[in-house]
Scaffold this motif. Structure first.
Motif, short mmCIF file in Angstrom:
data_model
loop_
_atom_site.label_atom_id
_atom_site.label_comp_id
_atom_site.label_asym_id
_atom_site.label_seq_id
_atom_site.Cartn_x
_atom_site.Cartn_y
_atom_site.Cartn_z
N ASP A 191 12.56 18.72 16.42
CA ASP A 191 12.41 18.58 14.98
C ASP A 191 13.23 19.67 14.30
O ASP A 191 13.44 20.74 14.88
N TYR A 192 13.69 19.42 13.09
CA TYR A 192 14.47 20.43 12.39
C TYR A 192 14.09 20.46 10.92
O TYR A 192 13.67 19.46 10.34
N ILE A 193 14.24 21.63 10.35
CA ILE A 193 14.09 21.81 8.91
C ILE A 193 15.16 22.79 8.47
O ILE A 193 15.52 23.71 9.21
N GLY A 194 15.73 22.56 7.30
CA GLY A 194 16.81 23.42 6.86
C GLY A 194 16.99 23.39 5.36
O GLY A 194 16.42 22.55 4.66
N PHE A 195 17.84 24.32 4.90
CA PHE A 195 18.14 24.43 3.48
C PHE A 195 19.64 24.58 3.31
O PHE A 195 20.32 25.24 4.10
N GLU A 196 20.16 23.95 2.28
CA GLU A 196 21.57 24.05 1.95
C GLU A 196 21.71 23.90 0.44
O GLU A 196 21.22 22.93 -0.14
N ILE A 197 22.38 24.87 -0.18
CA ILE A 197 22.43 24.90 -1.64
C ILE A 197 23.56 24.05 -2.20
O ILE A 197 23.54 23.66 -3.37
N SER A 198 24.56 23.71 -1.38
CA SER A 198 25.74 23.00 -1.85
C SER A 198 25.56 21.48 -1.80
O SER A 198 25.23 20.93 -0.75
N GLU A 199 25.80 20.83 -2.92
CA GLU A 199 25.75 19.37 -2.97
C GLU A 199 26.82 18.76 -2.07
O GLU A 199 26.58 17.75 -1.38
N GLU A 200 28.01 19.36 -2.04
CA GLU A 200 29.09 18.86 -1.20
C GLU A 200 28.73 18.90 0.27
O GLU A 200 28.94 17.92 1.01
N TYR A 201 28.15 20.00 0.72
CA TYR A 201 27.80 20.11 2.13
C TYR A 201 26.61 19.21 2.47
O TYR A 201 26.50 18.74 3.61
N MET A 202 25.72 18.99 1.53
CA MET A 202 24.62 18.06 1.76
C MET A 202 25.15 16.66 2.06
O MET A 202 24.63 15.95 2.94
N LYS A 203 26.19 16.26 1.38
CA LYS A 203 26.81 14.95 1.64
C LYS A 203 27.41 14.91 3.03
O LYS A 203 27.33 13.89 3.74
N ILE A 204 28.06 16.00 3.44
CA ILE A 204 28.64 16.07 4.78
C ILE A 204 27.55 15.98 5.84
O ILE A 204 27.68 15.25 6.84
N ILE A 205 26.45 16.70 5.64
CA ILE A 205 25.34 16.67 6.58
C ILE A 205 24.80 15.25 6.73
O ILE A 205 24.58 14.75 7.84
N ASN A 206 24.56 14.58 5.60
CA ASN A 206 24.03 13.22 5.64
C ASN A 206 24.98 12.28 6.35
O ASN A 206 24.55 11.38 7.09
N GLU A 207 26.28 12.48 6.15
CA GLU A 207 27.27 11.65 6.83
C GLU A 207 27.19 11.84 8.34
O GLU A 207 27.20 10.87 9.10
N ARG A 208 27.09 13.07 8.77
CA ARG A 208 27.04 13.35 10.21
C ARG A 208 25.77 12.80 10.84
O ARG A 208 25.79 12.23 11.94
N LEU A 209 24.65 12.97 10.17
CA LEU A 209 23.37 12.55 10.75
C LEU A 209 23.21 11.04 10.79
O LEU A 209 22.37 10.53 11.55
N THR A 210 23.97 10.30 9.99
CA THR A 210 23.86 8.85 9.99
C THR A 210 24.87 8.18 10.91
O THR A 210 24.84 6.96 11.08
N GLN A 211 25.76 8.96 11.52
CA GLN A 211 26.71 8.40 12.46
C GLN A 211 25.98 7.95 13.72
O GLN A 211 25.04 8.58 14.18
N GLU A 212 26.46 6.86 14.30
CA GLU A 212 25.82 6.32 15.50
C GLU A 212 26.37 6.98 16.77
O GLU A 212 25.63 7.20 17.73
N ASN A 213 27.66 7.30 16.81
CA ASN A 213 28.28 7.83 18.01
C ASN A 213 28.33 9.35 17.95
O ASN A 213 29.24 9.92 17.37
N LEU A 214 27.33 10.01 18.52
CA LEU A 214 27.25 11.46 18.43
C LEU A 214 28.35 12.15 19.23
O LEU A 214 28.66 13.30 18.96
N SER A 215 28.95 11.48 20.20
CA SER A 215 29.93 12.14 21.05
C SER A 215 31.16 12.57 20.28
O SER A 215 31.87 13.48 20.70
N GLN A 216 31.43 11.96 19.15
CA GLN A 216 32.64 12.31 18.40
C GLN A 216 32.54 13.68 17.75
O GLN A 216 33.53 14.24 17.29
#
Length: 218
Positions: A191-216
């Motif tokens: 499980d994870y919990i985290g904080f990030e103040i940047s709206e731009e980086y929040m979008k990047i995080i969401n993009e990475r976490l929704t990817q299906e192929n983690l190996s990339q």
């Protein structure tokens, strides 16, 4: 879950002794393009020391607080913050990055990075599924990959998480950045919990976490 909020404010909402592992990469005050990285020395100490105190409060006894920090000229800032805080230093580990050519005239200095293992107690016995060695090897993740100047290598992050936690543990990253800690936890059933103040980086995080192929993301 990852919350878009200031690290200190987010940490204050967590309960005492509620986190199994902290793995985070705070600003180094190197004037990079993100918040709280261009402060005076006094301002930076006043910014980071309370965060270290909160990490000492929320981590469970004998569990690891792992902090990346610059191994160069800003290193004294880390020690000033640490010694003023309630965290207790346990050991330092080197991360060798053979593909980092950011300063080719001084490869010995710039191809290595340091992370520090701390705790809230003198003892540190929670080693997870393995033993973290004094030196790890992993390629530098370039800014162009995830539009973040200090994105961490996923393979190395996975190794650290695996060595200091077990499945089902709660891992905290209060400077989530491009989301590598969260992705490693998702891949390893933590499980994870985290904080990030940047709206731009929040979008990047969401993009990475929704990817299906983690190996990339290695």
């Amino acid at each position: 879950k990852i919350y878009k909020m200031d690290a200190l404010q987010g940490l204050k909402q967590l309960e005492d002794n509620s986190v199994d592992l902290v793995l985070t990469d705070p600003p180094y005050n190197l004037k990079k393009d993100f918040a709280n990285d261009n402060l005076t020395e006094e301002e930076f100490i006043n910014f980071l020391t309370p965060i270290f105190n909160e990490l000492a409060r929320v981590i469970k006894p004998k569990h690891s607080v792992i902090i990346f920090f610059d191994s160069g000229k800003k290193l004294p800032l880390f020690w000033k913050c640490l010694f003023k805080s309630k965290l207790r230093f346990q050991k330092g580990c080197n991360l060798y990055k053979p593909n980092d050519c950011s300063m080719p005239h001084n490869r010995t200095l710039r191809t290595s990075e340091v992370f520090y293992i701390c705790s809230k107690t003198d003892e540190l016995h929670h080693e997870g599924e393995g033993y973290i060695h004094d030196c790890l090897i992993g390629n530098h993740t370039r800014k162009e990959k995830w539009k973040h100047p200090t994105a961490k290598n996923l393979k190395i992050t996975r190794e650290i998480v695996k060595s200091h936690s077990v499945e089902g543990d709660l891992v905290l990253d209060c400077f989530m950045g491009s989301g590598t800690t969260a992705l490693a936890c998702k891949n390893l059933d933590r499980d994870y919990i985290g904080f990030e103040i940047s709206e731009e980086y929040m979008k990047i995080i969401n993009e990475r976490l929704t990817q299906e192929n983690l190996s990339q993301f290695k």
